[in-house]
Design a protein around this motif. Structure first.
Motif, PDB file in Angstrom:
ATOM      1  N   TYR A   1       0.963  -1.108  -0.099  1.00 40.06           N
ATOM      2  CA  TYR A   1       0.156  -0.124   0.071  1.00 40.06           C
ATOM      3  C   TYR A   1       0.945   1.226   0.028  1.00 40.06           C
ATOM      4  CZ  TYR A   1      -4.501  -2.318   0.604  1.00 40.06           C
ATOM      5  OH  TYR A   1      -5.702  -2.666   0.202  1.00 40.06           O
TER       6      TYR A   1
ATOM      7  N   PHE B   1       3.035  -0.429   3.338  1.00 45.19           N
ATOM      8  CA  PHE B   1       2.573  -1.649   4.247  1.00 45.19           C
ATOM      9  C   PHE B   1       2.551  -2.558   2.939  1.00 45.19           C
ATOM     10  CE2 PHE B   1      -0.881  -4.346   5.696  1.00 45.19           C
ATOM     11  CZ  PHE B   1      -0.304  -4.720   6.973  1.00 45.19           C
TER      12      PHE B   1
ATOM     13  N   SER C   1      -9.730 -11.455  10.338  1.00 44.70           N
ATOM     14  CA  SER C   1      -9.727 -10.202   9.590  1.00 44.70           C
ATOM     15  C   SER C   1      -8.292  -9.488   9.599  1.00 44.70           C
ATOM     16  CB  SER C   1     -10.569  -9.375  10.747  1.00 44.70           C
ATOM     17  OG  SER C   1     -10.715  -8.260  10.191  1.00 44.70           O
ATOM     18  N   GLY C   2      -8.218  -8.875   8.490  1.00 46.74           N
ATOM     19  CA  GLY C   2      -6.862  -8.348   8.110  1.00 46.74           C
ATOM     20  C   GLY C   2      -5.919  -8.960   7.391  1.00 46.74           C
ATOM     21  N   CYS C   3      -6.381 -10.252   6.822  1.00 44.42           N
ATOM     22  CA  CYS C   3      -5.288 -11.103   6.365  1.00 44.42           C
ATOM     23  C   CYS C   3      -5.175 -10.942   4.965  1.00 44.42           C
ATOM     24  CB  CYS C   3      -5.634 -12.591   6.611  1.00 44.42           C
ATOM     25  SG  CYS C   3      -7.021 -13.146   5.682  1.00 44.42           S
ATOM     26  N   ALA C   4      -5.775  -9.781   4.289  1.00 44.61           N
ATOM     27  CA  ALA C   4      -5.555  -9.395   3.038  1.00 44.61           C
ATOM     28  C   ALA C   4      -6.538 -10.088   1.994  1.00 44.61           C
ATOM     29  CB  ALA C   4      -4.342  -9.251   2.449  1.00 44.61           C
ATOM     30  N   LYS C   5      -7.638 -10.642   2.470  1.00 41.05           N
ATOM     31  CA  LYS C   5      -8.601 -11.337   1.373  1.00 41.05           C
ATOM     32  C   LYS C   5      -9.185 -10.356   0.458  1.00 41.05           C
ATOM     33  CE  LYS C   5     -11.369 -12.694   4.946  1.00 41.05           C
ATOM     34  NZ  LYS C   5     -10.602 -12.046   6.225  1.00 41.05           N
ATOM     35  N   SER C   6      -9.793  -9.205   1.152  1.00 43.61           N
ATOM     36  CA  SER C   6     -10.163  -8.253   0.361  1.00 43.61           C
ATOM     37  C   SER C   6      -9.381  -7.729  -0.760  1.00 43.61           C
ATOM     38  CB  SER C   6     -10.866  -7.229   0.966  1.00 43.61           C
ATOM     39  OG  SER C   6     -11.910  -7.681   1.929  1.00 43.61           O
ATOM     40  N   THR C   7      -8.146  -7.434  -0.090  1.00 40.82           N
ATOM     41  CA  THR C   7      -7.107  -6.928  -0.953  1.00 40.82           C
ATOM     42  C   THR C   7      -6.808  -7.738  -2.160  1.00 40.82           C
ATOM     43  OG1 THR C   7      -6.128  -5.917   0.960  1.00 40.82           O
ATOM     44  CG2 THR C   7      -4.709  -6.012  -0.900  1.00 40.82           C
TER      45      THR C   7
ATOM     46  N   GLU D   1     -17.463 -11.242   1.196  1.00 43.33           N
ATOM     47  CA  GLU D   1     -18.362 -11.340   2.333  1.00 43.33           C
ATOM     48  C   GLU D   1     -19.591 -11.146   2.089  1.00 43.33           C
ATOM     49  OE1 GLU D   1     -16.702 -10.640   6.090  1.00 43.33           O
ATOM     50  OE2 GLU D   1     -14.701 -10.664   5.420  1.00 43.33           O
TER      51      GLU D   1
HETATM   52  N1  LIG Z   1      -5.861   1.495   1.553  1.00 45.48           N
HETATM   53  C1  LIG Z   1      -5.336   1.037   2.401  1.00 45.48           C
HETATM   54  N2  LIG Z   1      -3.969   1.346   2.844  1.00 45.48           N
HETATM   55  C2  LIG Z   1      -3.185   0.766   3.554  1.00 45.48           C
HETATM   56  N3  LIG Z   1      -3.579  -0.507   4.318  1.00 45.48           N
HETATM   57  C3  LIG Z   1      -4.364  -0.790   3.836  1.00 45.48           C
HETATM   58  C4  LIG Z   1      -5.584  -0.514   2.810  1.00 45.48           C
HETATM   59  N4  LIG Z   1      -6.468  -1.281   2.862  1.00 45.48           N
HETATM   60  C5  LIG Z   1      -6.459  -2.343   3.607  1.00 45.48           C
HETATM   61  N5  LIG Z   1      -5.260  -2.239   4.149  1.00 45.48           N
HETATM   62  C6  LIG Z   1      -4.340  -3.064   4.927  1.00 45.48           C
HETATM   63  O1  LIG Z   1      -4.215  -4.350   4.578  1.00 45.48           O
HETATM   64  C7  LIG Z   1      -4.406  -5.395   5.374  1.00 45.48           C
HETATM   65  C8  LIG Z   1      -5.386  -6.316   4.518  1.00 45.48           C
HETATM   66  O2  LIG Z   1      -6.617  -5.724   4.571  1.00 45.48           O
HETATM   67  P1  LIG Z   1      -7.947  -6.411   3.817  1.00 45.48           P
HETATM   68  O3  LIG Z   1      -8.988  -5.533   3.874  1.00 45.48           O
HETATM   69  O4  LIG Z   1      -7.539  -7.107   2.503  1.00 45.48           O
HETATM   70  O5  LIG Z   1      -8.297  -7.426   4.870  1.00 45.48           O
HETATM   71  P2  LIG Z   1      -9.445  -8.658   4.983  1.00 45.48           P
HETATM   72  O6  LIG Z   1      -8.673  -9.787   5.070  1.00 45.48           O
HETATM   73  O7  LIG Z   1     -10.294  -8.269   3.824  1.00 45.48           O
HETATM   74  O8  LIG Z   1     -10.201  -8.093   6.361  1.00 45.48           O
HETATM   75  P3  LIG Z   1     -11.528  -8.313   6.711  1.00 45.48           P
HETATM   76  O9  LIG Z   1     -11.919  -9.747   6.973  1.00 45.48           O
HETATM   77  O10 LIG Z   1     -11.575  -7.592   8.038  1.00 45.48           O
HETATM   78  O11 LIG Z   1     -12.490  -7.772   5.715  1.00 45.48           O
HETATM   79  C9  LIG Z   1      -4.862  -4.782   6.635  1.00 45.48           C
HETATM   80  O12 LIG Z   1      -3.831  -4.881   7.436  1.00 45.48           O
HETATM   81  C10 LIG Z   1      -5.345  -3.625   6.364  1.00 45.48           C
HETATM   82  O13 LIG Z   1      -5.018  -2.624   7.642  1.00 45.48           O
END
Ligand SMILES: Nc1ncnc2c1ncn2[C@@H]1O[C@H](COP(=O)(O)OP(=O)(O)OP(=O)(O)O)[C@@H](O)[C@H]1O
Ligand SMILES: [Mg+2]
Lengths: 278, 360
Positions: free
Chosen positions: B13, B17, B39-45, B160
């Motif tokens: 990011y 990060f 949560s936060g393991c970067a699935k959505s990313t 989700e």
């Molecule tokens: N725009 C951004 N800028 C910086 N860091 C980000 C950004 N978006 C997400 N992150 C970080 O990237 C990591 C992964 O985020 P992500 O949203 O992919 O998690 P997730 O697995 O989808 O979680 P959840 O189950 O809570 O939706 C997290 O640590 C988050 O803080």
């Protein structure tokens, strides 16, 4: 029992204060139907012998043009200015709120900084600029800057509003195959509508009331907007015909009043932000 | 053909990060792949990089064999369903469904036909002339599903989609989506799915295969059965299964696992190496009260209806054993000494340092 008494008290107070606030307006409307001598002779709001004299004579004005001409001039400034403001500010705000580009922070800071800049500081450089462009005594200096998103306040207002709207809808549109411009037009603008209506209303009212701008840039009487024309009727007659001036003042505030009441619902929705409901 | 391949995919990011650490994943055409993790393991990313909503900072995404890194979302032959539906608030349901086709320049009669078809499948015909704010959560989710379905995309992306629904509705939507996927498949329509959830029930019931993620890394990719029976590491072992697998720290000595002053004899001949510190893993369902095994004090009994969970303190460790409530009637109550016998075929030995499952 207590509540009903309280309500009576509350409403009496509110009505009283409301009347005090509205008194000048009510007096203005009443006086515009009075004869010139009655305005100063009689303190009552209602005219004794209502007459349309002020309206008829005032409309004719002491110039070769009727007041209609001045309304038309105002309209010619307001229309491109308001439409231009809505389009340009929506575009700029969308850019700032939704895209990353180099120097974005500095650029946005600059936009906001112009908000804090006192108007007087830019008057003279602006005047010289427009003079060199050959725009003096035309309507262009009055609306072109605004139509190019020159009003930082509106840009700022729209950016704030956009920030409160989740991006998901726009992302869904992108997945549906929309490009940035299509997303703006089909998705963002409809969601932004309450804010855009407020922007248009503000721009409309401020332009209608703007006196200094036309005073600086417009020199020919045939190009005067109503704000200048009102002053004109005070200047040119030796003994002021107050009833004519008041009658024309009533006509001048009428468009703003009508537009405001028509758009009131959206207007209030727009300035109290809140974005989209779930 | 719409397979999806992630090749050394990375995301860093703006702030520096590193959210995704070079992951590799191949999703076959027509496969239902679930991305699951805390949560936060970067699935959505990860999902958003496949969708084209998030810039890819390293590696490649291929859809149908074609690198799509620089394509816009609209050009990737994908459709996405968002967690909070993301319906266009100012458009009627009908226009919401039709928006993508309209942009693509599909003729009006065809759009109408497609809308009616999708509305029939999802049973949303009576809702077509409503605005999104006039829909319940479940209805809105079906419309969102319809908006994806109508495009006949190569790949469906879900982030989700059920997490805003109540438990009952979630269960029925789960079935609906799974059946829809099967139906598309039998119709010969390409229907590759990448489905993000943090709910392991969804993952286990819906996925052909499941990809477990943690901290931007892939921990294991396998079908639900393998994931459950043969977890590759401590993380997967602890993440999948209800109640959680018992993971007990100890050490290996000779051919026994040593916990405090108790020895559990094991067949350790299959282990490729001996870890300095070992973790014993056994699911609560694979523990039964018996004569030999690990002995401890019954601390607490949870009645679950069909089952009971016994919480047993063994030295410093707490173990949970699940058994049919019918069997429990004859057992001791809290405070009593209980000996739990593990099913030897369902035991796992992990290396505590690397987390690897050594008994696979
Ligand atoms: N725009 C951004 N800028 C910086 N860091 C980000 C950004 N978006 C997400 N992150 C970080 O990237 C990591 C992964 O985020 P992500 O949203 O992919 O998690 P997730 O697995 O989808 O979680 P959840 O189950 O809570 O939706 C997290 O640590 C988050 O803080
Ligand atoms: Mg997420």
């Amino acid at each position: 029992m207590n509540t009903s008494l309280g309500n009576v008290l509350r409403y009496t107070l509110l009505i009283a204060v409301g009347l005090i606030m509205l008194y000048p307006l009510i007096w203005l409307i009443g006086a515009s139907f009075k004869t010139n001598s009655e305005i100063f002779g009689n303190a009552s709001i209602l005219p004794e012998n209502p007459t349309l004299d002020g309206y008829i004579k005032g409309w004719e004005t002491s110039t070769p043009y009727t007041f209609g001409r001045f309304f038309w001039n105002s309209f010619l400034i307001i229309l491109p200015k308001t439409i231009g403001t809505a389009i340009s500010c929506a575009l700029v705000a969308y850019g700032f709120a939704r895209f990353d580009f180099p120097y974005k922070k500095i650029l946005f800071g600059t936009v906001i900084a112009t908000l804090l800049l006192p108007n007087v500081v830019t008057r003279i450089p602006q005047y010289i600029l427009f003079r060199d462009l050959g725009w003096l005594d035309t309507f262009l200096p009055l609306w072109v800057p605004s139509a190019l998103a020159g009003d930082a306040f509106f840009v700022f207002m729209l950016v704030q509003f956009l920030r409160a709207i989740p991006r998901d809808m726009e992302e869904a549109a992108r997945v549906d195959g929309a490009n940035s411009l299509q997303t703006l037009i089909f998705i963002v603008v409809p969601m932004l509508a309450p804010a855009l209506i407020s922007v248009c209303l503000f721009q409309f009212m401020w332009t209608m009331n703007d006196f200094l701008g036309p005073l600086i840039y417009i020199s020919s009487v045939d190009k005067y907007p109503v704000s200048l024309a009102l002053k004109l009727s005070i200047d040119t007659t030796e003994s002021f015909e107050w009833n004519r001036i008041l009658a024309m003042s009533v006509l001048t505030i009428l468009p703003a009043l009508i537009v405001f009441f028509l758009a009131q619902k959206h207007f209030i929705e727009g300035i109290s932000t809140g974005g989209v409901k779930g | 053909m719409a397979s999806v391949d992630l090749i050394n995919l990375e995301k860093t990011y703006g702030g520096g990060f590193r959210a995704v650490h070079g992951i590799n994943l191949n999703i076959a055409d027509g496969e239902f792949m679930v991305l699951v993790g805390p949560s936060g393991c970067a699935k959505s990313t990860t999902l958003r990089m496949v969708a084209g909503l998030e810039e890819i900072t390293g590696g490649e995404v291929r859809i149908g064999g074609k690198v799509v890194n620089s394509l816009s979302p609209g050009e990737r032959s994908i459709a996405m369903v968002f967690q909070n539906y993301a319906l266009y608030p100012h458009m009627k349901v009908r226009s919401n469904l039709a928006f993508g086709l309209k942009l693509a320049g599909v003729p009006k009669p065809e759009i109408r036909k497609a809308v009616d078809e999708v509305a029939a499948i999802l049973e949303i015909e009576p809702l077509l002339d409503r605005l999104p704010k006039q829909l319940s959560g479940g209805q809105a989710q079906r419309v969102a599903l319809g908006r994806a379905l109508i495009k006949k995309p190569g790949v469906f992306l879900f982030d989700e989609p059920l997490s805003n629904l109540d438990a009952k509705l979630r269960a029925s939507m789960r079935v609906r989506i799974t059946e829809l996927h099967k139906r598309l498949k039998t119709q010969g329509l390409s229907s590759t799915v990448l489905y993000v959830t943090h709910d392991q029930t969804e993952a286990m019931t819906m996925g052909d295969r499941i990809c477990v993620m943690q901290g931007g890394h892939i921990m294991q990719v396998a079908d639900p059965k393998t994931l459950y029976n043969r977890p590759a590491n401590l993380f997967v072992a602890g993440f999948i299964g209800m109640p959680e697998m018992n993971l007990i720290d100890g050490r290996l000595d000779g051919d026994a696992f040593v916990l405090g002053d108790q020895r559990l004899p094991l067949d350790l001949s299959r282990l490729p190496r001996r870890p300095a510190q070992a973790v014993l893993g056994v699911r609560p369902q694979n523990l039964t009260p018996g004569a030999t095994g690990l002995t401890g004090t019954l601390a607490h009994v949870e009645f679950m209806g069909h089952d009971v969970n016994l919480h047993v303190d063994i030295g410093p460790a707490r173990m949970v054993a699940t058994m049919p409530a019918a069997d429990f009637d004859r057992l001791d109550r809290a405070g009593d000494r209980v000996t739990l016998t593990p099913d030897p075929s369902a035991l796992h030995i992990f290396d505590k340092d690397s987390g690897d499952n050594l008994s696979l």
